[in-house]
Design a protein around this motif. Sequence first.
Motif, PDB file in Angstrom:
ATOM      1  N   UNK A  38       0.949  -1.078  -0.017  1.00  9.43           N
ATOM      2  CA  UNK A  38       0.117   0.069  -0.120  1.00  9.43           C
ATOM      3  C   UNK A  38       0.857   1.179   0.029  1.00  9.43           C
ATOM      4  N   UNK A  39       1.991   1.217   0.524  1.00  9.40           N
ATOM      5  CA  UNK A  39       2.845   2.397   0.221  1.00  9.40           C
ATOM      6  C   UNK A  39       3.215   2.639  -1.020  1.00  9.40           C
ATOM      7  N   UNK A  40       3.005   1.707  -1.972  1.00  2.72           N
ATOM      8  CA  UNK A  40       3.246   2.155  -3.365  1.00  2.72           C
ATOM      9  C   UNK A  40       2.113   3.029  -4.073  1.00  2.72           C
ATOM     10  N   UNK A  41       1.180   3.358  -3.297  1.00  8.57           N
ATOM     11  CA  UNK A  41      -0.005   4.019  -3.617  1.00  8.57           C
ATOM     12  C   UNK A  41       0.038   5.431  -2.965  1.00  8.57           C
ATOM     13  N   UNK A  42      -0.485   6.671  -3.768  1.00  9.85           N
ATOM     14  CA  UNK A  42      -0.720   7.694  -3.238  1.00  9.85           C
ATOM     15  C   UNK A  42      -1.448   7.758  -1.855  1.00  9.85           C
ATOM     16  N   UNK A  43      -0.931   8.613  -0.937  1.00  8.54           N
ATOM     17  CA  UNK A  43      -1.553   8.675   0.542  1.00  8.54           C
ATOM     18  C   UNK A  43      -2.914   8.825   0.510  1.00  8.54           C
ATOM     19  N   UNK A  44      -3.371   9.604  -0.299  1.00  8.94           N
ATOM     20  CA  UNK A  44      -5.145   9.792  -0.771  1.00  8.94           C
ATOM     21  C   UNK A  44      -5.646   8.982  -1.532  1.00  8.94           C
ATOM     22  N   UNK A  45      -5.159   7.792  -1.603  1.00 12.07           N
ATOM     23  CA  UNK A  45      -5.553   6.886  -2.674  1.00 12.07           C
ATOM     24  C   UNK A  45      -7.201   6.713  -2.266  1.00 12.07           C
ATOM     25  N   UNK A  46      -8.026   6.573  -3.316  1.00  8.83           N
ATOM     26  CA  UNK A  46      -9.431   6.451  -3.226  1.00  8.83           C
ATOM     27  C   UNK A  46      -9.596   4.942  -3.202  1.00  8.83           C
ATOM     28  N   UNK A  47     -10.524   4.185  -2.239  1.00  9.15           N
ATOM     29  CA  UNK A  47     -10.452   3.030  -1.946  1.00  9.15           C
ATOM     30  C   UNK A  47     -12.215   2.574  -2.252  1.00  9.15           C
ATOM     31  N   UNK A  48     -12.908   3.540  -1.909  1.00 11.06           N
ATOM     32  CA  UNK A  48     -14.357   3.289  -2.100  1.00 11.06           C
ATOM     33  C   UNK A  48     -15.084   4.656  -2.171  1.00 11.06           C
ATOM     34  N   UNK A  50     -16.590   6.274  -0.193  1.00  6.29           N
ATOM     35  CA  UNK A  50     -16.398   7.008   1.101  1.00  6.29           C
ATOM     36  C   UNK A  50     -15.195   6.851   2.054  1.00  6.29           C
ATOM     37  N   UNK A  51     -14.125   5.937   1.244  1.00  5.64           N
ATOM     38  CA  UNK A  51     -13.306   5.680   2.141  1.00  5.64           C
ATOM     39  C   UNK A  51     -11.747   6.099   1.349  1.00  5.64           C
ATOM     40  N   UNK A  52     -11.100   6.893   1.890  1.00  5.70           N
ATOM     41  CA  UNK A  52      -9.503   7.336   1.220  1.00  5.70           C
ATOM     42  C   UNK A  52      -8.697   7.183   2.039  1.00  5.70           C
ATOM     43  N   UNK A  53      -7.223   6.586   1.538  1.00  5.38           N
ATOM     44  CA  UNK A  53      -6.164   6.275   2.276  1.00  5.38           C
ATOM     45  C   UNK A  53      -5.625   5.181   2.279  1.00  5.38           C
ATOM     46  N   UNK A  54      -4.292   4.933   2.774  1.00  2.00           N
ATOM     47  CA  UNK A  54      -3.750   3.648   2.403  1.00  2.00           C
ATOM     48  C   UNK A  54      -4.124   2.663   3.773  1.00  2.00           C
ATOM     49  N   UNK A  55      -4.879   3.190   4.717  1.00  2.00           N
ATOM     50  CA  UNK A  55      -5.246   2.260   5.905  1.00  2.00           C
ATOM     51  C   UNK A  55      -6.536   1.454   5.321  1.00  2.00           C
TER      52      UNK A  55
END
Length: 207
Positions: A38-48, A50-55
């Motif tokens: 997940x560290x290969x993705x932008x810190x504010x990567x959109x996941x869904x 309503x969810x954003x971020x590597x966590x």
Amino acid sequence: MTEALLARVDRLESIEEIRFLVSKYSLSLDMRDVDAHVGLFAPDIRVSRDKVGRAHLKAWVDQTLRQQFSGTSHHLGGHVIEFTSPDRAHGVVYSKNEHEAGGDWVIMQMLYWDDYERIDGRWLFRRRLPCYWYATDLNKPPIGERKMRWPGREPYEGSWHALWPSWKDFWAQPPGAETAEVATPAPLEQFLATMRRGAPEPKIRVR
């Protein structure tokens, strides 16, 4: 060193870093190092929606891998990279994959449509759009339609050809037909856009 030469060196270094980025994606995924992945993705990567971020991405990747795959191997092929600015690029990369999914061994051919962004001096994934040709049991060649044949699921069509108008154009042309002219080669950094016939970049359906 002149400004033009510096820009060319930066472009070459960026291409190499992006190529390594894609290789790191495969290695970290296959070896289940989810933090490295997940560290290969932008810190504010959109996941869904309503969810954003590597966590959130880490939670989704972890759950998906545990639920679906005992093991995976991603074998990379050709990679086309084009830049829209010094800090933004997009690319298409082939991937031939193998999956141990319970008692099944599933092979897959696909490509990724990627967007890359340089953030704080590092190239990262802004997004990855998977486009599939087939997925099938190792001993069952996916002849015919609906080549996405995951065990326990209804077969469906992938998006391997859907991005490229040339696929439909080729088959719509009668056998033996000849064209009077050859198209002008695509401009630099416009090969993918030319193949897409000017259509906008494909979108990911946000869950």
